[in-house]
Design a protein around this motif. Sequence first.
Motif, mmCIF file in Angstrom:
data_model
loop_
_atom_site.group_PDB
_atom_site.id
_atom_site.type_symbol
_atom_site.label_atom_id
_atom_site.label_comp_id
_atom_site.label_asym_id
_atom_site.label_seq_id
_atom_site.Cartn_x
_atom_site.Cartn_y
_atom_site.Cartn_z
ATOM 1 N N UNK A 20 31.703 42.453 43.509
ATOM 2 C CA UNK A 20 32.662 41.349 43.668
ATOM 3 C C UNK A 20 32.586 40.318 42.543
ATOM 4 N N UNK A 21 31.390 40.114 41.958
ATOM 5 C CA UNK A 21 31.255 39.136 40.878
ATOM 6 C C UNK A 21 32.009 39.564 39.628
ATOM 7 N N UNK A 27 32.702 36.257 33.603
ATOM 8 C CA UNK A 27 31.408 36.899 33.820
ATOM 9 C C UNK A 27 31.293 38.145 32.946
ATOM 10 N N UNK A 28 30.055 38.602 32.780
ATOM 11 C CA UNK A 28 29.844 39.829 32.012
ATOM 12 C C UNK A 28 30.494 41.018 32.716
ATOM 13 N N UNK A 33 34.692 45.242 33.203
ATOM 14 C CA UNK A 33 35.769 45.806 34.011
ATOM 15 C C UNK A 33 37.092 45.775 33.253
ATOM 16 N N UNK A 34 37.326 44.691 32.514
ATOM 17 C CA UNK A 34 38.536 44.607 31.685
ATOM 18 C C UNK A 34 38.587 45.752 30.687
#
Length: 319
Positions: A20-21, A27-28, A33-34
Motif C-alpha cells: 500500500x505504501x 516514496x521509493x 511501481x511507476x
Amino acid sequence: MRMGSENQTQIPFVDFCKDPLALEQGTEGWTLLCQEVRDACERFGCFQVASDKIPSHLREDMFGAIKLLFDLPVETKKKNFSPKPYYGYVGGSDVVPLYESLGVEDAPRLDQARAFTELMWPDGNPSFCQTLNSMSSKVLELDLMIRKMIFDSFGAGKCYDSHVGDTSSIFRVMKYNPPVGNESAIGLVAHTDKNFITILCLDEVQGLEVQSKDGDWIHVPSSRGSLIVIVGESFKAWSNGRLHPVKHRVMLSEEKERFSYGLFSIPKEGGTIEVPKELVDNEHPLLFRPFNFMDFLTFIYSDMNVLAKENALEIYAGV
C-alpha cells in the motif's frame, strides 16, 4: 502474422495491492511501481492489474445491471445516440454482428449517469444509476492513478494537472452473443483504441486477445476480477512514440454470452494532444504535431481505408 492464441507468453501483471505504501507519491515504492507500469505500456501496450479500489460486490452489481440493460428493446437502446464515432449505441453491424455496446459520457458525474438511466428507463431505475455512477467513479480513480504514474515516470508530472483538466471519459458496456453454426467467431475485429488508456472489467467468458510486437496473438485469461489496462493511440502520440497502442480483438469460442465494461479516458471536446517538451530531445526527435482528438476520430472513421491502416496516426499527425 502468426496465430499465437496458443502462445504461452503472458501480458505483464502489476500488483497494486502488494505494498500500500507504493501507492503514495514520492516514496521509493511509488517510483518503482511507476517504472513497472511504464515498462508494461512500452513493451506490451497493456497489463493486468490487481487493485482493491473496486469492491468485488460492486463489480458483480455492475455485471447484473448491464444484463438488464441489454435486455431492453433495441429501439430503447438506440436512444443512446451520439454523432461522435463509437460514443453511443453500436449494434446490428454487418462487420461484427455478435457485438453490441452502449456508451455513457462522463458517467462518474451523477447528472450524466442519471440522464442516461432516465433515457433507458423513463419511469426510473435509481439502482442502475447508483451502480453505474459508483462503478465508473471507482474505475476513473484507478485510471487517474495509472496516468499519474506514467507522467511521473517520464518526468512530466508538472503537466499532469492540466492534462486531467483537459480530459473526460466514456464508460462503455459490451455484450457478445455466442456464434451459432458456421457463424464467424469474431466478436470484435482487431483494432487499436484511439483514446489515452482503457480499463476493462471482464467476466469469466474467454475471448480477449492482444497482439505482441512479434505478431503473436496472446490469450488474456478472463475472470470476474480481471482488470486489463490497454494503451491507446492518443497516449502513443503524447509520449512521442514511446508507449505502444496494442492491437486487440475478441474471439468467441464458448456457447455463452460474454459481457464486459470499461472506462475510456479521452480528451474533452475540442481538446488537443501535444507532446510535452520533456519528451523531446536529440535521441527522441518530435514525431507528432499537436492535433485535435475529435478531428482525428473524424478523419479515421470517415474513410474505412484509413481505418484499416495501422499507421493512421502517423498519416494524420506525423511530423
